[in-house]
Design a protein around this motif. Structure first.
Motif, mmCIF file in Angstrom:
data_model
loop_
_atom_site.group_PDB
_atom_site.id
_atom_site.type_symbol
_atom_site.label_atom_id
_atom_site.label_comp_id
_atom_site.label_asym_id
_atom_site.label_seq_id
_atom_site.Cartn_x
_atom_site.Cartn_y
_atom_site.Cartn_z
ATOM 1 N N ALA A 1 -0.506 2.080 -4.024
ATOM 2 C CA ALA A 1 0.531 2.896 -3.390
ATOM 3 C C ALA A 1 0.613 4.277 -4.028
ATOM 4 C CB ALA A 1 1.879 2.184 -3.484
ATOM 5 N N ARG A 2 0.555 4.324 -5.353
ATOM 6 C CA ARG A 2 0.612 5.629 -6.037
ATOM 7 C C ARG A 2 -0.560 6.512 -5.630
ATOM 8 N NH1 ARG A 2 2.418 2.456 -10.672
ATOM 9 N NH2 ARG A 2 4.577 3.003 -11.187
ATOM 10 N N ARG A 3 -1.749 5.922 -5.566
ATOM 11 C CA ARG A 3 -2.914 6.725 -5.166
ATOM 12 C C ARG A 3 -2.743 7.256 -3.750
ATOM 13 N NH1 ARG A 3 -5.790 2.517 -7.861
ATOM 14 N NH2 ARG A 3 -6.483 1.571 -5.904
ATOM 15 N N ASN A 4 -2.223 6.414 -2.858
ATOM 16 C CA ASN A 4 -1.985 6.874 -1.492
ATOM 17 C C ASN A 4 -0.965 8.003 -1.466
ATOM 18 O OD1 ASN A 4 -3.717 5.337 0.215
ATOM 19 N ND2 ASN A 4 -2.433 3.538 -0.084
ATOM 20 N N GLY A 5 0.112 7.849 -2.241
ATOM 21 C CA GLY A 5 1.132 8.889 -2.274
ATOM 22 C C GLY A 5 0.607 10.207 -2.808
ATOM 23 N N GLU A 6 -0.184 10.143 -3.863
ATOM 24 C CA GLU A 6 -0.742 11.367 -4.445
ATOM 25 C C GLU A 6 -1.714 12.040 -3.485
ATOM 26 O OE1 GLU A 6 -2.444 10.064 -8.089
ATOM 27 O OE2 GLU A 6 -0.507 9.654 -9.051
ATOM 28 N N ARG A 7 -2.564 11.244 -2.853
ATOM 29 C CA ARG A 7 -3.572 11.830 -1.952
ATOM 30 C C ARG A 7 -2.927 12.461 -0.723
ATOM 31 N NH1 ARG A 7 -5.860 9.516 2.257
ATOM 32 N NH2 ARG A 7 -5.139 7.454 1.597
ATOM 33 N N LEU A 8 -1.855 11.833 -0.218
ATOM 34 C CA LEU A 8 -1.208 12.330 0.986
ATOM 35 C C LEU A 8 -0.085 13.320 0.693
ATOM 36 C CD1 LEU A 8 -1.107 8.983 2.985
ATOM 37 C CD2 LEU A 8 -2.567 10.967 3.445
ATOM 38 N N GLY A 9 0.228 13.510 -0.582
ATOM 39 C CA GLY A 9 1.254 14.482 -0.939
ATOM 40 C C GLY A 9 2.664 14.041 -0.626
ATOM 41 N N ALA A 10 2.952 12.752 -0.780
ATOM 42 C CA ALA A 10 4.282 12.217 -0.485
ATOM 43 C C ALA A 10 5.094 12.077 -1.765
ATOM 44 C CB ALA A 10 4.172 10.861 0.205
ATOM 45 N N ALA A 11 6.329 12.518 -1.721
ATOM 46 C CA ALA A 11 7.229 12.408 -2.869
ATOM 47 C C ALA A 11 7.960 11.068 -2.799
ATOM 48 C CB ALA A 11 8.223 13.554 -2.872
ATOM 49 N N VAL A 12 7.454 10.096 -3.562
ATOM 50 C CA VAL A 12 8.051 8.762 -3.608
ATOM 51 C C VAL A 12 8.222 8.359 -5.059
ATOM 52 C CG1 VAL A 12 7.797 6.329 -2.986
ATOM 53 C CG2 VAL A 12 6.974 8.101 -1.422
ATOM 54 N N SER B 1 0.812 -1.224 0.000
ATOM 55 C CA SER B 1 0.000 0.000 0.000
ATOM 56 C C SER B 1 0.839 1.265 0.000
ATOM 57 C CB SER B 1 -0.902 0.013 1.240
ATOM 58 O OG SER B 1 -0.128 0.125 2.419
ATOM 59 N N GLY B 2 2.151 1.116 0.179
ATOM 60 C CA GLY B 2 3.029 2.281 0.261
ATOM 61 C C GLY B 2 3.131 2.864 1.654
ATOM 62 N N ALA B 3 2.560 2.185 2.645
ATOM 63 C CA ALA B 3 2.470 2.767 3.988
ATOM 64 C C ALA B 3 3.840 3.106 4.568
ATOM 65 C CB ALA B 3 1.729 1.804 4.919
ATOM 66 N N ILE B 4 4.823 2.219 4.395
ATOM 67 C CA ILE B 4 6.150 2.476 4.954
ATOM 68 C C ILE B 4 6.822 3.630 4.222
ATOM 69 C CG2 ILE B 4 8.468 1.530 5.273
ATOM 70 C CD1 ILE B 4 7.142 -1.226 5.642
ATOM 71 N N ALA B 5 6.906 3.531 2.897
ATOM 72 C CA ALA B 5 7.597 4.547 2.107
ATOM 73 C C ALA B 5 6.962 5.921 2.277
ATOM 74 C CB ALA B 5 7.595 4.144 0.632
ATOM 75 N N ILE B 6 5.649 5.979 2.238
ATOM 76 C CA ILE B 6 4.953 7.257 2.345
ATOM 77 C C ILE B 6 5.133 7.853 3.735
ATOM 78 C CG2 ILE B 6 2.643 8.310 2.369
ATOM 79 C CD1 ILE B 6 1.924 6.283 0.111
ATOM 80 N N SER B 7 5.050 7.024 4.761
ATOM 81 C CA SER B 7 5.249 7.521 6.123
ATOM 82 C C SER B 7 6.644 8.120 6.285
ATOM 83 C CB SER B 7 5.035 6.396 7.138
ATOM 84 O OG SER B 7 3.697 5.936 7.116
#
Length: 271
Positions: free
Chosen positions: A144-155, A115-121
């Motif tokens: 994971a990409r959707r989570n990153g975009e919604r939370l504004g994380a640069a991954v 889900s990208g939880a580790i990388a995004i956090s």
């Protein structure tokens, strides 16, 4: 006509789960449910709720029904294509933050990101870090990409199996982290509880539970800079084996850390 009161009274699920499913089906907060508990509800929302109740009674995880799970204070989208983030894994993130916090330009790799939880956090907590994340599953990477975009994380997201995902990436990471499949293929827990509904390829390596852990440790030396760290989540009884793997492949300062239950949940070392 159904009301909040009648649905709550007739539902056999725990009260908290009932309320959470009602909130999601109606797209209303708890305060609204309390203030309008005797009002007729839209039939479409009622049928959606009842369908979720049947699925929950069959054992489907709440996170998949709600489509989300909180992790490290952030809410992540989850689907059956990814593992459900668990509090145990926060130990891995907190250990990683101890290494990279307040360091600008530090390079981090999260393998098997789901889900990208580790990388995004990590990216959100350390905006100066350069974070890469990989997964063999395109479906998982889409989540994971959707989570990153919604939370504004640069991954920087990459598809591929372990280090094969890094074909066009320069080596020299300061930190590699991973929560890989580590359950043995014959473990009876795979057919119990939430695990029945989660992606099998994210749970088990199809072997003894150490195969993917071994592959990550063996390949890490080519991708870490000297002095870089590798930290891995593993099973409740695998810490001694993972520490031995790390030591056998040139890692120093090898140690394990416990999760909230006091179980050795992650192990790591410095190249």
């Amino acid at each position: 006509m159904s009301t909040v009161r009648s649905l709550t009274a007739s539902c056999r699920l725990p009260r908290l789960e009932t309320r959470m499913l009602l909130e999601q089906a109606l797209r209303r907060p708890r305060a609204w449910l309390l203030a309008h508990d005797d009002e007729p509800l839209p039939e479409a929302a009622v049928q959606l709720f009842l369908g979720w109740v049947r699925r929950r009674e069959a054992g489907e995880p709440m996170a998949y029904l709600l489509g989300e799970r909180e992790f490290m204070g952030w809410v992540f989208e989850v689907t059956p294509d990814v593992l459900i983030p668990r509090p145990d894994t926060e130990t891995l993130v907190e250990t990683a933050l101890d290494i990279i916090r307040d360091r600008s330009g530090v390079r981090v790799l999260d393998m098997g990101t789901g889900s990208g939880a580790i990388a995004i956090s990590l990216a959100l907590a350390c905006p100066g870090a350069v974070v890469h994340a990989s997964d063999a599953s395109n479906a998982a990477l889409a989540v994971a990409r959707r989570n990153g975009e919604r939370l504004g994380a640069a991954v920087q997201w990459r598809q591929g199996d372990w280090y094969a995902a890094l074909a066009d990436v320069e080596p020299g990471f300061d930190l590699i982290v991973s929560n890989p499949p580590y359950i043995a293929c014959e473990d009876p827990h795979l057919v119990l509880g939430d695990l029945r509904f989660e992606p099998a390829t994210a749970l088990t390596d199809g072997a003894d539970g150490l195969r993917d852990l071994c592959a990550i440790v063996q390949g890490a030396g080519a991708w870490l800079r000297p002095g870089g760290w590798l930290w891995l989540e593993h099973g409740w009884d695998q810490a001694p084996a993972v520490r031995a793997l790390l030591q056998a492949h040139g890692f120093a300062e090898v140690s394990s850390r416990c999760d909230l239950a006091g179980t050795e949940r992650i192990s790591g070392g410095r190249l």
